[in-house]
Design an enzyme around this catalytic site. Structure first.
Site, PDB file in Angstrom:
ATOM      1  N   LYS A 229       0.650  -6.806  -3.093  1.00  0.00           N
ATOM      2  CA  LYS A 229      -0.126  -8.004  -3.442  1.00  0.00           C
ATOM      3  C   LYS A 229      -0.827  -8.580  -2.219  1.00  0.00           C
ATOM      4  CE  LYS A 229       3.536 -10.166  -4.960  1.00  0.00           C
ATOM      5  NZ  LYS A 229       4.566  -9.156  -4.617  1.00  0.00           N
TER       6      LYS A 229
ATOM      7  N   ARG B 137       5.767 -17.520 -10.449  1.00  0.00           N
ATOM      8  CA  ARG B 137       6.944 -16.645 -10.459  1.00  0.00           C
ATOM      9  C   ARG B 137       7.984 -17.088 -11.465  1.00  0.00           C
ATOM     10  NH1 ARG B 137       6.321 -14.724  -4.675  1.00  0.00           N
ATOM     11  NH2 ARG B 137       7.989 -13.244  -4.374  1.00  0.00           N
TER      12      ARG B 137
ATOM     13  N   ARG C 102       8.011  -2.227   6.597  1.00  0.00           N
ATOM     14  CA  ARG C 102       6.994  -3.235   6.971  1.00  0.00           C
ATOM     15  C   ARG C 102       7.329  -3.881   8.313  1.00  0.00           C
ATOM     16  NH1 ARG C 102       5.442  -7.763   2.778  1.00  0.00           N
ATOM     17  NH2 ARG C 102       7.703  -7.915   2.610  1.00  0.00           N
TER      18      ARG C 102
ATOM     19  N   ARG D 256      10.496  -8.600   8.662  1.00  0.00           N
ATOM     20  CA  ARG D 256      10.675  -9.920   8.045  1.00  0.00           C
ATOM     21  C   ARG D 256      12.156 -10.101   7.709  1.00  0.00           C
ATOM     22  NH1 ARG D 256       6.260 -10.987   3.316  1.00  0.00           N
ATOM     23  NH2 ARG D 256       8.132 -11.371   2.087  1.00  0.00           N
TER      24      ARG D 256
ATOM     25  N   ARG E 147      15.942  -9.604  -4.006  1.00  0.00           N
ATOM     26  CA  ARG E 147      14.568  -9.997  -4.391  1.00  0.00           C
ATOM     27  C   ARG E 147      14.109  -9.187  -5.609  1.00  0.00           C
ATOM     28  NH1 ARG E 147      11.562  -8.860   0.930  1.00  0.00           N
ATOM     29  NH2 ARG E 147       9.667  -9.404  -0.216  1.00  0.00           N
TER      30      ARG E 147
END
Ligand code: AP5
Length: 217
Positions: A15, A90, A129, A162, A173
């Site tokens: 996203k 969400r 990431r 992160r 998550r």
């Protein structure tokens, strides 16, 4: 282009990556509630410290906090172009409130674009990431590595994982997405908002081509 749209999908679906490319391509604005929250955490604001404990646990930040961010943003004077909602809504209350706000502002919703990627690939993307603490550039050790390990190509800043990309938090998550966010697709179907499914499990530029074709239709 003045088409407000929701870029939807699980953590790691792309996203943020695609939202930034689309904003650039169409001259649209991108509202990432995750980026706004991370910025608040970095600046040490009251909202940031409240949000941080939810984010680091992989849980959703309370709706009131998010709705405050979105309301302030959409009421801002500069929002003349279309807005790409990245990471919002969400929950059902967030979706209902967004409908209400867009209705009040007379902004029709182009639709919801769902990026589909399977869980195994999501986990690989998130564990790979790396983000630059200085300029915010995003890399991936598997798919888009920096030239030098843990050093940003653009500004030489340090690259870090992160905190919510740690394996246990990623699992949580994904559960939270399946339990609380994925059901919104049904809500939008029921509200006759167009839903477009796009294969997010392709190279970045192939996903981008599909998205541009869809939005230009
Ligand atoms: P948020 O920042 O919104 O995170 P997320 O939805 O979990 O999404 P991500 O940023 O992890 O993934 P992405 O889909 O943007 O993928 P990306 O492009 O970065 O939210 C974080 C937290 O904030 C939440 O858990 C919650 O606590 C809170 N929060 C935020 N909004 C909220 C809300 N509305 N309500 C309540 N709480 C909220 O890509 C991931 C990686 O994959 C990158 O390394 C990238 O380079 C790579 N990649 C991307 N596309 C490809 C591709 N096609 N091929 C190969 N690699 C790719």
């Amino acid at each position: 282009m003045k088409k407000d749209l929701i870029l939807f999908g699980p953590p790691g679906a792309g996203k943020g990556t695609q939202g930034a490319l689309l904003a650039d391509h169409f001259g649209m604005l991108r509202l990432s509630t995750g980026d706004v929250l991370r910025d608040a955490v970095r600046r040490g604001t009251t909202m940031g410290s409240e949000a941080q404990r939810y984010m680091n646990a992989g849980e959703l930040v309370p709706d009131e906090v998010i709705l405050g961010i979105v309301r302030d943003y959409l009421n801002g004077e500069a929002v003349n172009a279309g807005v790409i909602c990245d990471g919002f809504p969400r929950t059902l209350p967030q979706a209902r409130k967004l409908n209400h706000l867009l209705g009040e502002l007379n902004r029709p919703l182009f639709g919801v674009i769902v990026l589909r990627v399977d869980d195994e690939m999501l986990i690989k993307r998130l564990s790979g990431r790396r983000s630059c603490g200085a300029c915010g550039a995003v890399y991936n050790v598997y798919f888009e590595p920096p030239r030098a390990e843990n050093v940003c190509d653009s500004c030489s800043g340090p690259l870090t994982l992160r905190p919510d990309d740690e394996a246990a938090t990623v699992r949580r998550r994904l559960e939270v997405y399946n339990e609380q966010t994925a059901p919104l697709v049904e809500y939008y179907e029921g509200a006759s908002v167009p839903i477009h499914h796009v294969n997010g499990d392709q190279a970045v530029d192939a996903v981008q081509r599909d998205l541009i074709t869809l939005i230009e239709k």
